[in-house]
Design a protein around this motif. Structure first.
Motif, short mmCIF file in Angstrom:
data_model
loop_
_atom_site.label_atom_id
_atom_site.label_comp_id
_atom_site.label_asym_id
_atom_site.label_seq_id
_atom_site.Cartn_x
_atom_site.Cartn_y
_atom_site.Cartn_z
N UNK A 240 31.06 15.98 33.00
CA UNK A 240 30.74 17.19 32.25
C UNK A 240 29.23 17.42 32.23
N UNK A 241 28.50 16.37 31.92
CA UNK A 241 27.04 16.47 31.90
C UNK A 241 26.50 16.88 33.27
N UNK A 242 27.00 16.25 34.33
CA UNK A 242 26.48 16.51 35.67
C UNK A 242 26.77 17.93 36.13
N UNK A 243 27.97 18.45 35.78
CA UNK A 243 28.28 19.82 36.16
C UNK A 243 27.29 20.80 35.53
N UNK A 244 27.06 20.64 34.23
CA UNK A 244 26.18 21.59 33.55
C UNK A 244 24.71 21.32 33.85
N UNK A 245 24.36 20.09 34.19
CA UNK A 245 22.99 19.86 34.66
C UNK A 245 22.76 20.61 35.96
N UNK A 246 23.75 20.57 36.85
CA UNK A 246 23.63 21.29 38.10
C UNK A 246 23.54 22.80 37.85
N UNK A 247 24.36 23.30 36.93
CA UNK A 247 24.29 24.72 36.58
C UNK A 247 22.91 25.05 36.02
N UNK A 248 22.43 24.22 35.12
CA UNK A 248 21.12 24.47 34.52
C UNK A 248 20.00 24.50 35.54
N UNK A 249 20.02 23.54 36.45
CA UNK A 249 18.99 23.51 37.48
C UNK A 249 19.03 24.76 38.34
N UNK A 250 20.23 25.23 38.65
CA UNK A 250 20.36 26.40 39.50
C UNK A 250 20.01 27.69 38.74
N UNK A 251 19.92 27.59 37.43
CA UNK A 251 19.47 28.73 36.63
C UNK A 251 17.98 28.62 36.29
N UNK A 252 17.33 27.59 36.82
CA UNK A 252 15.90 27.43 36.59
C UNK A 252 15.55 26.77 35.27
N UNK A 253 16.52 26.15 34.61
CA UNK A 253 16.26 25.46 33.34
C UNK A 253 15.63 24.11 33.66
N UNK A 254 14.56 23.78 32.97
CA UNK A 254 13.83 22.54 33.24
C UNK A 254 13.95 21.57 32.07
N UNK A 255 13.53 20.33 32.32
CA UNK A 255 13.50 19.28 31.29
C UNK A 255 14.86 19.03 30.67
N UNK A 256 15.91 19.09 31.48
CA UNK A 256 17.25 18.77 31.01
C UNK A 256 17.33 17.26 30.80
N UNK A 257 17.80 16.79 29.66
CA UNK A 257 17.89 15.34 29.44
C UNK A 257 18.66 14.64 30.56
N UNK A 258 18.45 13.32 30.68
CA UNK A 258 18.92 12.61 31.85
C UNK A 258 20.32 12.05 31.81
N UNK A 259 21.02 12.17 30.68
CA UNK A 259 22.38 11.66 30.58
C UNK A 259 23.11 12.40 29.47
#
Length: 286
Positions: A143-162
């Motif tokens: 779940x975390x990895x899916x939304x981290x990928x979404x966030x990165x592709x939306x230009x969101x930065x500094x997403x926590x690491x786990x």
């Protein structure tokens, strides 16, 4: 049921780093379809409620004047990305459209991270409390990895690491920013009708109280929703716990995937084009 945990066994044999999309799809489409859809609804309700974001939404009128369409559009874009992934053309189109919709507005990186955190944490906590089983570590990580990928592709930065780090960040930000505000209250009243449709008809007289009982205390305060009477809150909790026990003991893995016949929505009885989801292009140009 002897095969009740087959999907869990299969999930535990996968590598979340590589197979996060497969795992998350299984959660939504087979293991927890009702709970995941409700959890995502609650996640969006929460994300709409911090003052900076609720102010944007009331200014556009999308949630207060075109409520059903706005909620449908949001769900369709998310489900297109979940069902297809980010490399499939429909997933890419949905992501592109989401970026187009958000581009005209000034939204801080922290607020974007908060919305992402809602999508990660709120449905997971719902499953931990009311799912027929709690999500395993592979499912939380996927779940975390899916939304981290979404966030990165939306230009969101500094997403926590786990997942755990994101949960901690989310709780801190939530406590500081989920404050009572009139815009959040206005949005909640507009979107409440959609939550009421999830209440069984026989319980319709208690509908508003039951919706309030689905919210936790901070969300009720932010949206100025009265705390339902204790018997309503306790009764809902007992009913959901009983449902989980019955599903765990007597349920069977879903054979037909959620959305097997395509994603549908009330606003689009004859189907939809991804490029047309969201506000008109002159409001969400890209």
């Amino acid at each position: 049921m002897k095969d009740r945990y087959d999907n869990l066994i299969r999930t535990r044999a996968l590598d979340p780093e590589r197979d996060y999309l497969d795992i998350y799809q299984t959660m939504l489409r087979y293991e927890f379809p009702w709970d995941m859809k409700l959890g995502l609804n609650l996640a969006f309700n929460r994300s709409f409620s911090i003052p900076a974001i609720s102010k944007v939404h009331t200014a556009t009128g999308e949630l207060t004047e075109r409520t059903q369409k706005r909620i449908d559009d949001t769900g369709l874009l998310i489900y297109e990305m979940v069902l297809n992934g980010f490399e499939h053309h429909r997933g890419r189109d949905a992501l592109r459209r989401a970026n187009q919709i958000h581009r005209p507005y000034t939204i801080s990186n922290d607020d974007f991270r908060y919305v992402l955190g809602c999508l990660v944490v709120v449905p997971t906590r719902w499953l931990q409390e009311y799912g027929w089983r709690a999500p395993c570590c592979h499912e939380r990580h996927a779940t975390f990895l899916f939304y981290r990928q979404l966030g990165r592709r939306m230009g969101i930065t500094d997403i926590p690491g786990s997942y755990d780090e994101f949960e901690t960040w989310f709780d801190t930000y939530d406590a500081a920013h989920l404050q009572p505000n009139d815009d959040a209250a206005t949005i909640e009243r507009a979107t409440r009708m959609l939550m009421l449709t999830r209440i069984p008809r026989v319980l319709a007289p208690l509908g508003n109280a039951l919706v309030g009982a689905l919210y936790d205390a901070p969300l009720r305060r932010a949206t100025r929703v009265d705390t339902p009477a204790w018997p309503v809150r306790a009764g809902l909790h007992l009913a959901l716990k009983t449902r989980a026990r019955l599903q765990r003991r007597f349920g069977a893995p879903r054979k037909t995937a959620l959305f097997a016949d395509g994603i549908t929505a009330k606003s689009y009885p004859h189907g939809y084009e991804i490029s047309q989801l969201g506000p008109p292009h002159d409001q969400a140009h890209g």
